[in-house]
Design an enzyme around this catalytic site. Sequence first.
Site, PDB file in Angstrom:
ATOM      1  N   SER A 443       0.897  -0.637  -0.034  1.00  0.00           N
ATOM      2  CA  SER A 443       0.207  -0.201   0.119  1.00  0.00           C
ATOM      3  C   SER A 443       0.702   1.200   0.138  1.00  0.00           C
ATOM      4  CB  SER A 443      -1.051   0.070   1.466  1.00  0.00           C
ATOM      5  OG  SER A 443      -0.438   0.095   2.545  1.00  0.00           O
ATOM      6  N   HIS A 464      -3.955  -4.363  -4.801  1.00  0.00           N
ATOM      7  CA  HIS A 464      -3.624  -3.406  -4.033  1.00  0.00           C
ATOM      8  C   HIS A 464      -5.435  -4.001  -2.910  1.00  0.00           C
ATOM      9  CE1 HIS A 464      -4.306   0.201  -0.759  1.00  0.00           C
ATOM     10  NE2 HIS A 464      -3.930  -0.425  -0.149  1.00  0.00           N
ATOM     11  N   GLU A 476      -7.647  -1.900  -6.817  1.00  0.00           N
ATOM     12  CA  GLU A 476      -6.718  -1.252  -7.576  1.00  0.00           C
ATOM     13  C   GLU A 476      -5.032  -1.668  -7.728  1.00  0.00           C
ATOM     14  OE1 GLU A 476      -5.878   3.209  -5.664  1.00  0.00           O
ATOM     15  OE2 GLU A 476      -4.651   2.179  -4.576  1.00  0.00           O
ATOM     16  N   ASN A 514      -5.626   6.272  -1.352  1.00  0.00           N
ATOM     17  CA  ASN A 514      -4.798   7.086  -0.030  1.00  0.00           C
ATOM     18  C   ASN A 514      -3.968   8.063  -0.056  1.00  0.00           C
ATOM     19  OD1 ASN A 514      -4.644   3.948   0.604  1.00  0.00           O
ATOM     20  ND2 ASN A 514      -2.977   3.214   1.148  1.00  0.00           N
TER      21      ASN A 514
END
Length: 738
Positions: A443, A464, A476, A514
Amino acid sequence: MANYTNFTVETDSDGIALVTWDMPDKSMNVFTEEVMDELEQIVDQVTADEAVKGVVFTSGKETFSGGADLTMLQKMLALYEQKKATNEQEAIQFLFDNAGRMTWLFRKIETSGKPWVSAINGTCMGGAFELSLACHGRVAADSDKVKMALPEVKVGIFPGAGGTQRVMRLTDPQSGLQMLTSGQNLTPKKAKSMGLIHEIAAPDQLIEAAKAMIRNGLKPVQPWDEKGFKLPGGPVYSAAGANLWPPAIAILRRETYGNYPGAAAILKAAYEGLLVPFDTGLRIEQRYFTQILRSTEARMMIRSLFVSLQELNKGARRPQGIPETKFTKIGVLGAGFMGAGIAFVTAKAGIPVVLLDREIAFAEKGKAHSAGLMDAAIKKGRATAEEKEQLLSLITPTVDYKDLEGCDLVIEAVFEDSEVKKGATEQTEAVIAESAIFASNTSTIPITSLAKNSSRPANFIGIHFFSPVDKMMLVEIILGEKTGEKAIATAIDYVRAIKKTPIVVNDTRGFYVNRCVLRYMAEAFQMVIEGVPPAMIENAARMAGMPVGPLALTDETAIDLAQKIMKQTIRDLGEGAVDPEQFKLINTMVDTHGRLGRKNGKGFYEYPEKPAKKYLWPDLKTLYPQQDADKIDVEELKQRFLVTIALEAARVMEEGIVTDPREADVGSILAFGFAPYTGGTLSYIDGMGVKKFVELAARLEGKYGAQFKAPQLLHDMAAKGETFYERFNPYPNADKAA
């Protein structure tokens, strides 16, 4: 009887016509203009044919129907916009007439003078359930596959083909409103208990049971068309009504904060419709439906949560010309919380999994996580003991890399440390085939740098997941500089196999999701420092449409993780990359007060023993001088949260990290619940208008700082009057064809 493309009509010796809906080249029946034209012809024919005594309507597919094809609504709205440019009144009349097409077709069925029975054999959604409610009899198959719902509110609209009027005249008003405003699925048992269907039959006896209703003298008249009909919950203006409607309005406000016009229209259409005769109620519903179709919320939610979501789920971003991967075996490295979750969703898709960790006890514990999830599902009646055993039999815990031999794909979910990941990559590549794909669930670490550990970087990719893996629907797919098309295709095939939604993202720190989430949290930290009362911060975020307040979200992900990310960012990019006051706040929380978040029972919130609920840490407001809450503009707080996230999404598009606006929008909603009524981060900007958005960002920049500085991309788009879906058109070939 005439020949139809989408239906067959067979009349038996009792004069009962069986109308079977089976659209060619479609996996599911949906309402299109052609379907409605043909259905109207069938209604006219069976009504006029004296030999036909009644009609049973069913599906020739495993499912009954998914309801209306919402791309039809999109086209209708595009035509409306064209007409509006020349004559707005005519355009609204056009929309009103088209919005009522299904309504009056279904009304034609129930006033035809012949009994119709809907035989529901599978999933029956939206307009299809509204058609069923217009039938005089309704029978559902006794099967787990049968689910009935009116889920339109989830895509910004509402049941506008008689749903609000019939449901509220068939069941008690509280249950009716709950069903309509939540879009909840009903089992046959639940639907029967609510009075929405009449009978439940064994699947192989479904048609016979439907025909028996007609043979036994089913009246071709609906209850509301009978003289002396009384509403199930009594009149609206009654003691019972006074106890229902005011609280219903308040509850809806509490749940939606007024952000969903479609949900509010349900209450209005139901309330007003119950005060008047049925046909007038239908017209009231039609007026509200026309109004909601014209709303920005409906336009954006239909696009993102129906059209784009379906396209991405079908592999819109998959490279063409590469054969689809049929997975026979998948490896998962690391049996911690993420690895164990990945093993679970893989096994749930029926794919054998090798779950590897450095100690067999850890690997076994990872497998036990799946057992726990299945036990919880069994307890809720969503799984059986046999399904649990079948799933667990597909997970093989191990410490031996040789067991990865024969894997089509290996997903690494080990500790976030480059050296640990390097060792895992090298040991895996020593045993898997040259053609196998290696994926990292990192991540934080760029995929391009991790791919340097690989002897075959073209087969190296990022996959991800978000936590918890079993619940979060987005994945992702991260491309390194050398990632090849086969790796992309395989990753998308895998994400589709486990029934999640893939978005393709180019390599960068924090990828897409993120980066946006960190902006959301950072704005909350800034507000704490400014002395905005913490409860106001959390409430304003939820009022803006976010599912979880930013301070609560920081607690969930861990405050010390926020500290680690800040420290790593400073190491990599220098001290100017992190706001010093925010860094100080996080250091105070972690180092001075030992508040790490939910994991140690104290963060921005206190976490008392259950059943007591969490509450904001009382001393949080002592860290900074507090502003007078009455003097703070709540609307501006809401804007700050949405604008800072949307600006980051625009930067991500400008940098080429995300290249398709569908992925930015859908990803933001599925990953962190970005105000779904906006249609997602970029649709929020498009819906407001880029020029207006840039002006709003400039105003906020002047008051609160550089985080609100609009990127050059937005200035260019504002000058040209472009939207994201024009600038980054996801359908270039369609335009060429047109």
